[in-house]
Design a protein around this motif. Sequence first.
Motif, mmCIF file in Angstrom:
data_model
loop_
_atom_site.group_PDB
_atom_site.id
_atom_site.type_symbol
_atom_site.label_atom_id
_atom_site.label_comp_id
_atom_site.label_asym_id
_atom_site.label_seq_id
_atom_site.Cartn_x
_atom_site.Cartn_y
_atom_site.Cartn_z
ATOM 1 N N LEU A 84 58.432 -91.417 -99.309
ATOM 2 C CA LEU A 84 59.135 -90.570 -98.333
ATOM 3 C C LEU A 84 59.260 -91.276 -96.986
ATOM 4 O O LEU A 84 60.319 -91.232 -96.340
ATOM 5 C CB LEU A 84 58.409 -89.232 -98.164
ATOM 6 C CG LEU A 84 58.326 -88.325 -99.394
ATOM 7 C CD1 LEU A 84 57.502 -87.077 -99.075
ATOM 8 C CD2 LEU A 84 59.695 -87.937 -99.897
ATOM 9 N N ARG A 108 61.887 -93.992 -97.143
ATOM 10 C CA ARG A 108 63.234 -93.399 -97.141
ATOM 11 C C ARG A 108 63.617 -92.969 -95.722
ATOM 12 O O ARG A 108 64.735 -93.186 -95.278
ATOM 13 C CB ARG A 108 63.267 -92.209 -98.094
ATOM 14 C CG ARG A 108 64.635 -91.719 -98.376
ATOM 15 C CD ARG A 108 64.820 -91.505 -99.844
ATOM 16 N NE ARG A 108 66.170 -91.046 -100.087
ATOM 17 C CZ ARG A 108 66.977 -91.611 -100.951
ATOM 18 N NH1 ARG A 108 66.565 -92.644 -101.640
ATOM 19 N NH2 ARG A 108 68.178 -91.147 -101.128
ATOM 20 N N LEU A 109 62.679 -92.350 -95.009
ATOM 21 C CA LEU A 109 62.927 -91.942 -93.630
ATOM 22 C C LEU A 109 63.202 -93.156 -92.748
ATOM 23 O O LEU A 109 64.095 -93.114 -91.887
ATOM 24 C CB LEU A 109 61.742 -91.141 -93.079
ATOM 25 C CG LEU A 109 61.858 -90.676 -91.632
ATOM 26 C CD1 LEU A 109 63.052 -89.756 -91.438
ATOM 27 C CD2 LEU A 109 60.570 -89.980 -91.206
ATOM 28 N N ARG A 134 69.641 -85.428 -92.853
ATOM 29 C CA ARG A 134 68.809 -86.037 -93.898
ATOM 30 C C ARG A 134 67.437 -86.436 -93.343
ATOM 31 O O ARG A 134 66.412 -86.250 -94.015
ATOM 32 C CB ARG A 134 69.515 -87.241 -94.500
ATOM 33 C CG ARG A 134 70.696 -86.876 -95.383
ATOM 34 C CD ARG A 134 71.420 -88.091 -95.916
ATOM 35 N NE ARG A 134 70.522 -89.013 -96.584
ATOM 36 C CZ ARG A 134 70.827 -90.275 -96.839
ATOM 37 N NH1 ARG A 134 71.991 -90.783 -96.479
ATOM 38 N NH2 ARG A 134 69.964 -91.061 -97.458
ATOM 39 N N ASN A 167 65.307 -83.431 -92.942
ATOM 40 C CA ASN A 167 64.882 -83.027 -94.277
ATOM 41 C C ASN A 167 63.676 -83.852 -94.742
ATOM 42 O O ASN A 167 62.706 -83.314 -95.276
ATOM 43 C CB ASN A 167 66.071 -83.210 -95.233
ATOM 44 C CG ASN A 167 65.924 -82.435 -96.504
ATOM 45 O OD1 ASN A 167 65.314 -81.385 -96.531
ATOM 46 N ND2 ASN A 167 66.494 -82.964 -97.563
ATOM 47 N N MET A 168 63.733 -85.153 -94.509
ATOM 48 C CA MET A 168 62.627 -86.025 -94.914
ATOM 49 C C MET A 168 61.376 -85.748 -94.074
ATOM 50 O O MET A 168 60.258 -85.801 -94.590
ATOM 51 C CB MET A 168 63.029 -87.500 -94.798
ATOM 52 C CG MET A 168 64.048 -87.939 -95.837
ATOM 53 S SD MET A 168 63.658 -87.494 -97.537
ATOM 54 C CE MET A 168 62.099 -88.244 -97.774
ATOM 55 N N PHE A 171 62.769 -83.546 -101.203
ATOM 56 C CA PHE A 171 63.069 -84.932 -101.549
ATOM 57 C C PHE A 171 64.296 -85.014 -102.457
ATOM 58 O O PHE A 171 65.210 -85.800 -102.215
ATOM 59 C CB PHE A 171 61.844 -85.565 -102.215
ATOM 60 C CG PHE A 171 62.021 -87.003 -102.606
ATOM 61 C CD1 PHE A 171 62.496 -87.935 -101.702
ATOM 62 C CD2 PHE A 171 61.692 -87.434 -103.875
ATOM 63 C CE1 PHE A 171 62.639 -89.272 -102.057
ATOM 64 C CE2 PHE A 171 61.830 -88.760 -104.236
ATOM 65 C CZ PHE A 171 62.315 -89.678 -103.327
ATOM 66 N N GLU A 198 67.412 -84.317 -100.525
ATOM 67 C CA GLU A 198 67.853 -85.460 -99.726
ATOM 68 C C GLU A 198 68.556 -86.483 -100.609
ATOM 69 O O GLU A 198 69.573 -87.061 -100.223
ATOM 70 C CB GLU A 198 66.648 -86.099 -99.031
ATOM 71 C CG GLU A 198 67.013 -87.039 -97.895
ATOM 72 C CD GLU A 198 67.458 -88.402 -98.348
ATOM 73 O OE1 GLU A 198 68.379 -88.959 -97.726
ATOM 74 O OE2 GLU A 198 66.910 -88.915 -99.333
#
Length: 163
Positions: free
Chosen positions: A37, A40-41, A89, A92-93, A146, A149
Amino acid sequence: MMFPIEDTAVNTVSHLIQLSVAPVFLIAGVGAILGVLSQRLARITDRIERLNIKINQTVSDEGQNRRATDVSAETSTSLKRQRHYLQIRAKNMNVAILFCILTGLLVASVIMILFLSSFFAFDGGLLIASLFILGMGAFMTSMSLFIREIFMATYFMQRAQDK
């Protein structure tokens, strides 16, 4: 023997350690998910920063008395739309990471209460079950965010290709 240890105390601690192994593995898994996570962020944040540079360049080009064409205005609007979408997004993360961390804290609390209930002789069964259920709820929420996203990223890619 210098310090006599009762067999029942050793057996109790040994049994508690056996009971806590599964939650410890769960915490290790949650840690791995947190790494995914966070990565990704970081990628989303990097893309937002690159878009901000492009947006600032577009604004400065228009501000230097250069002739603002419809293309540059359209490009600026498109870049701002992309940035807004990436910000959604990223938010969201962030929430997914929050719930994943909450999962780790709740599962660690389960292990702590497991040991405390044995050492201080109180029935922590209901508390342990409640914390574990809350932890699994937080984990499910994190995983739902997750996958949301991922779907958002895929949708944006498909939409960009269709244009």
